[in-house]
Design an enzyme around this catalytic site. Structure first.
Site, PDB file in Angstrom:
ATOM      1  N   LYS A  72       0.839  -1.209   0.000  1.00 40.23           N
ATOM      2  CA  LYS A  72       0.000   0.000   0.000  1.00 40.23           C
ATOM      3  C   LYS A  72       0.869   1.252   0.000  1.00 40.23           C
ATOM      4  CE  LYS A  72      -3.816  -2.334   2.351  1.00 40.23           C
ATOM      5  NZ  LYS A  72      -4.536  -2.616   3.600  1.00 40.23           N
TER       6      LYS A  72
ATOM      7  N   GLN B  83      -4.047  -0.749   9.657  1.00 41.77           N
ATOM      8  CA  GLN B  83      -4.150  -2.128   9.170  1.00 41.77           C
ATOM      9  C   GLN B  83      -4.760  -3.032  10.236  1.00 41.77           C
ATOM     10  OE1 GLN B  83      -3.598  -3.071   6.098  1.00 41.77           O
ATOM     11  NE2 GLN B  83      -3.665  -5.292   6.311  1.00 41.77           N
TER      12      GLN B  83
ATOM     13  N   ASP C 283     -10.681   3.601   4.291  1.00 40.89           N
ATOM     14  CA  ASP C 283     -11.121   2.205   4.387  1.00 40.89           C
ATOM     15  C   ASP C 283     -12.650   2.108   4.342  1.00 40.89           C
ATOM     16  OD1 ASP C 283      -9.458   0.021   4.494  1.00 40.89           O
ATOM     17  OD2 ASP C 283      -8.926   0.287   6.597  1.00 40.89           O
TER      18      ASP C 283
END
Ligand code: GUN
Length: 300
Positions: free
Chosen positions: A53, A97, A120
């Site tokens: 990412k 994460q 997200d």
């Protein structure tokens, strides 16, 4: 002929669109798109995802910031870092994460991210906007957003008259996926582990989306001939034939058998997976455009 849906190719086209969008924003406003990623602990798979990412964010011309914290990090320390990133005007997107190592609690952390930086799409404000059909001002969770682009490439933008079955009801995927399909006018069924006669329900699907986390669970006789099959599963299974200790990835769909029945199908790997990271980049540049008071592009 069954169409193999190439997620790598579609993801690459989204990334090109993101690069162009971030370059235009910077040229017109001087604003460099910024993404901050946080990883806690030393889970190797999570580190691999986060590294990819961060690298992709750099590749897109973003200001890419990664915070790597030890497993002993306290809830307060992590909350403090998120607060600092919320206040940092050079960051337009924040991603923590998951899963977090025990005993950290992810939900309060996710809900403390400013909704406009929640790339997200996990904040209740963003989940609520999706649920009420507001796709203009919210941010949509990356994996369902990516799966939806793949489905649309086969079935078009308007899914009127089509029956979509989503197997799996998670907040991270199943629920937002169902909302996106509904927004595109599909008739939607959410099936799950307690559904009666799951194979029969799946056989009624024109679009079948599998997100159950069980390798090759969806068999050929679960699939209506000509259906579009989107496989969201990523199951790592031992592969002794490749050598001792080796493994390989399998989807939730029995690809070898289902490919002869489906009209179109995503492979694993190389289907939905590459789309997740592409949509994260898209969400980040969308957040940067909004912050700059500009209308963001639509990524398709
Ligand atoms: N871990 C696995 N997938 C994801 C994701 O999409 N977002 C976050 N934050 N963590 C993950």
């Amino acid at each position: 002929m069954t169409t193999l849906i190439d997620g790598k190719e579609v993801a690459a086209s989204i990334i090109e669109q993101v690069k162009a969008a971030s370059a235009t924003l910077e040229a017109e406003t001087g604003v460099k798109t910024g993404l901050g990623v946080v990883i806690v602990g030393d889970d190797p798979a999570s580190h691999a995802y986060v590294g990819a990412k961060s690298r992709m964010a750099k590749d897109c011309g973003f200001n890419s910031v990664q915070h790597t914290l030890p497993a002993e990090t306290t809830q307060d320390q992590l909350a403090g870092l998120v607060a600092q990133m919320n206040a940092d005007t050079s960051l337009h997107g924040i991603l923590v994460q998951l899963p977090l190592p025990k005993p950290l609690s992810s939900e309060p952390i996710i809900q403390s991210i400013l909704p406009e930086k929640d790339v997200d799409g996990l904040h209740v404000v963003n989940a609520g906007k999706l649920a009420t059909g507001d796709l203009e001002s919210g941010l949509v969770s990356c994996t369902p957003a990516g799966a939806m682009i793949l489905a649309r490439r086969i079935r078009g933008n308007d899914l009127s008259g089509l029956h979509a079955v989503v197997i799996g009801r998670s907040n991270l995927f199943g629920k937002p996926m169902a909302q996106l399909l509904l927004n595109a006018n599909a008739t939607v069924t959410i099936a799950h582990s307690r559904t009666k006669d799951l194979p029969a329900v799946c056989r009624t699907a024109d679009i079948l989306v599998a997100a159950v986390g069980r390798a090759e669970m969806v068999k050929a006789d679960w699939v209506k001939p000509g259906a579009t099959v989107i496989d969201v599963g990523i199951n790592r299974v031992p592969a002794p034939e490749k050598g001792e200790g080796k493994s390989r990835l399998l989807g939730d769909v029995d690809f070898g058998a289902v490919r002869d029945v489906a009209g179109a199908i995503t492979p694993v790997p190389g289907g939905v997976g590459p789309m997740t990271i592409a949509m994260l980049m898209a969400n980040t540049v969308i957040a940067a455009y909004r912050k700059a008071g500009k209308t963001p592009p639509v990524f398709i």
